[in-house]
Each structure stands twice: as structure tokens, then as C-alpha cells.
Design an enzyme around this catalytic site. Structure first.
Site, PDB file in Angstrom:
ATOM      1  N   THR A   1      -1.307   6.020   2.306  1.00 53.03           N
ATOM      2  CA  THR A   1      -2.777   5.365   2.493  1.00 53.03           C
ATOM      3  C   THR A   1      -2.864   4.455   3.588  1.00 53.03           C
ATOM      4  O   THR A   1      -1.753   3.874   4.083  1.00 53.03           O
ATOM      5  CB  THR A   1      -2.597   4.425   1.287  1.00 53.03           C
ATOM      6  OG1 THR A   1      -2.633   5.072  -0.022  1.00 53.03           O
ATOM      7  CG2 THR A   1      -4.108   3.736   1.026  1.00 53.03           C
TER       8      THR A   1
ATOM      9  N   LEU B   1       0.893  -1.223   0.029  1.00 50.06           N
ATOM     10  CA  LEU B   1      -0.238   0.041  -0.078  1.00 50.06           C
ATOM     11  C   LEU B   1       0.898   1.287   0.122  1.00 50.06           C
ATOM     12  O   LEU B   1       1.831   1.403   0.593  1.00 50.06           O
ATOM     13  CB  LEU B   1      -0.930  -0.024   1.285  1.00 50.06           C
ATOM     14  CG  LEU B   1      -2.157  -0.937   1.355  1.00 50.06           C
ATOM     15  CD1 LEU B   1      -2.887  -0.432   2.719  1.00 50.06           C
ATOM     16  CD2 LEU B   1      -2.946  -0.628   0.261  1.00 50.06           C
ATOM     17  N   ASP B   2       0.518   2.172  -0.617  1.00 51.55           N
ATOM     18  CA  ASP B   2       1.194   3.355  -0.758  1.00 51.55           C
ATOM     19  C   ASP B   2       1.428   4.063   0.769  1.00 51.55           C
ATOM     20  O   ASP B   2       0.614   3.787   1.540  1.00 51.55           O
ATOM     21  CB  ASP B   2       0.739   4.698  -1.635  1.00 51.55           C
ATOM     22  CG  ASP B   2       0.354   4.332  -3.137  1.00 51.55           C
ATOM     23  OD1 ASP B   2       1.236   3.476  -3.553  1.00 51.55           O
ATOM     24  OD2 ASP B   2      -0.465   4.916  -3.475  1.00 51.55           O
ATOM     25  N   ARG B   3       2.502   4.729   0.935  1.00 55.32           N
ATOM     26  CA  ARG B   3       2.822   5.131   2.244  1.00 55.32           C
ATOM     27  C   ARG B   3       1.742   5.946   3.103  1.00 55.32           C
ATOM     28  O   ARG B   3       1.297   5.856   3.947  1.00 55.32           O
ATOM     29  CB  ARG B   3       4.268   5.924   2.380  1.00 55.32           C
ATOM     30  CG  ARG B   3       4.584   6.323   3.880  1.00 55.32           C
ATOM     31  CD  ARG B   3       6.118   6.808   3.990  1.00 55.32           C
ATOM     32  NE  ARG B   3       6.393   6.855   5.414  1.00 55.32           N
ATOM     33  CZ  ARG B   3       7.969   7.066   5.745  1.00 55.32           C
ATOM     34  NH1 ARG B   3       8.665   7.344   4.889  1.00 55.32           N
ATOM     35  NH2 ARG B   3       7.803   7.237   7.037  1.00 55.32           N
TER      36      ARG B   3
END
Length: 229
Positions: free
Chosen positions: A65, A61-63
Site C-alpha cells: 500500500t 500501512l501494508d507493504r
């Protein structure tokens, strides 16, 4: 919040965590502590493990998010999870709070994602371009406040910054997402994109698993959740 309080599911093969905004799923050039580090320490202490603790990472997951992250506790589970995440057998639903009402309250977006590794950003194009990868998602409006709109998103593909880039391409900006055109940042530095639910067949036990992660505890998310979503 203690890592134990964020465990959504755990057995001998898997551990599934509700990630906070700003946490790294795995290490990067910053050298910052990661969620994987916290999970490994939990496993080491909780199960009195000696030496290196195995923890497989089948997806990211993107940081900025938040939401559901699946880790594997065994190599067998990791190999099988890798295959699940590559295909369509892993059903993932996201929530996104955006700054404008979409033209249609529900629909399908199809673009070609081109990634710029220098800026760590992606652009969603309506026509195919060399190096572009097909990106497809479904969305629907599920709630609205005076200034913001809550969309539910189902991914058909898993591209770099896919939801963020595809929404930006149609003039929607996820709250707090400065990189993709939001007007201002969020106080916690995160963005209002949350991996809300996941459904898949357990890679070893072969039973169905469906999990839902509560979104971050702040006024806007809480207002949407209190409406019964």
C-alpha cells in the site's frame, strides 16, 4: 524519489511521509530496508544527530500500500499519537481502485475480521465468529474508467488488511492485489490502495493538521487525479 521530496509535514515532534508501494513501515522477518530506516538517516544527516535516532511508529500501512505514514520524533508525541490512533480522533481516508462497480455507489460495510497469521491474510465474515473483530468502513464511488472504479474509503476501525478483506467479501478486488483475488499483479508489485488523507489534532501543539498525499505516479492513478479528485 528522495525522502525529502516525500515529506508531507515535519516539526520538532512529527514527521509525516508519503510511502511508496513496496516499502516497509518498520522491520520484519525479511530484513529489508525500511521507510523508518530512511527517515532515521534523513534525521541523522539533516540535523547532525549523533548515536541512535529516536523514531516512534504509532501505526502501520501494508507493504504493498502507498500513502500517508505518521512517525513520532519524540517519546511524548509517540505516546499521544498511540492514543489518537486507538480512538476515533484520527480521521483517515483511503483511495482504492477496484475491478468492479459496487452494487451501491456508496454505503457502509460491517463485517467481522478473522486473521490467519500463518498466511498473513484476513477473512471478512458477515456473522460474528470466535476470534473475529468488528470491522466497519464507509465507501463511495468517486470516479470510473472503462475497466476500473475509484472508491473513497473512510475507516471506522483499523483491522488487519481491513479494506482488502471487506472489499473481497463483496466481490471487489483492489487492482494488483493477488492475495485477495485480483486477476493480475501490478508492474511495481504494489496494489492500488492509497492512504490519501489524514486529519487530526497535533498531539503536542493542539492545532489541527489536515494532509493529502498524491498517489503513485502511473497512468491509471494520473488519469483519475486529472479528473480533479
Amino acid at each position: 524519489m528522495d525522502i525529502k521530496d516525500r515529506i508531507l509535514y515535519e516539526d520538532n515532534h512529527l514527521i509525516i511521509i508519503n510511502k511508496l508501494c513496496g516499502e516497509l513501515v518498520q522491520g520484519d522477518v525479511t530484513g529489508d530496508e525500511t521507510l523508518a530506516d530512511l527517515v532515521k538517516e534523513y534525521l541523522r544527516v539533516n540535523y547532525n544527530k549523533q548515536g541512535n535516532v529516536f523514531l516512534g511508529i504509532p501505526h502501520r500501512l501494508d507493504r504493498p500500500t502507498s500513502g500517508i505514514v505518521v512517525y513520532a520524533k519524540t517519546e511524548k508525541a509517540l505516546i499521544r499519537l498511540n492514543e489518537l490512533f486507538k480512538g476515533s480522533a484520527m480521521k483517515k481516508t483511503y483511495w482504492a481502485i477496484v475491478d468492479h462497480m459496487p452494487n451501491q455507489t456508496e454505503g457502509t460495510l460491517v463485517h467481522y475480521i478473522v486473521r490467519d497469521t500463518k498466511t498473513n491474510k484476513s477473512v471478512a465474515l458477515s456473522v460474528e465468529k470466535k476470534g473475529g473483530k468488528l470491522a466497519k468502513l464507509d465507501y463511495k464511488l468517486i470516479s470510473a474508467s472503462k475497466n476500473y472504479f475509484l472508491l473513497e474509503v473512510n475507516l471506522h476501525t483499523g483491522r488487519h488488511h481491513q479494506i482488502r478483506a471487506q472489499f473481497a467479501a463483496i466481490g471487489l478486488h483492489i487492482k494488483g492485489d493477488l492475495k485477495y483475488g485480483a486477476a493480475r499483479s501490478n508492474p511495481d508489485g504494489g496494489i492500488c490502495l492509497h492512504a490519501r488523507s489524514i486529519s487530526f489534532t497535533h498531539p503536542v501543539k493542539k492545532e489541527q493538521i489536515t494532509l493529502t498525499a498524491p498517489p503513485p505516479d502511473d497512468a491509471l492513478w494520473n488519469a483519475f487525479v486529472s479528473e480533479g479528485h
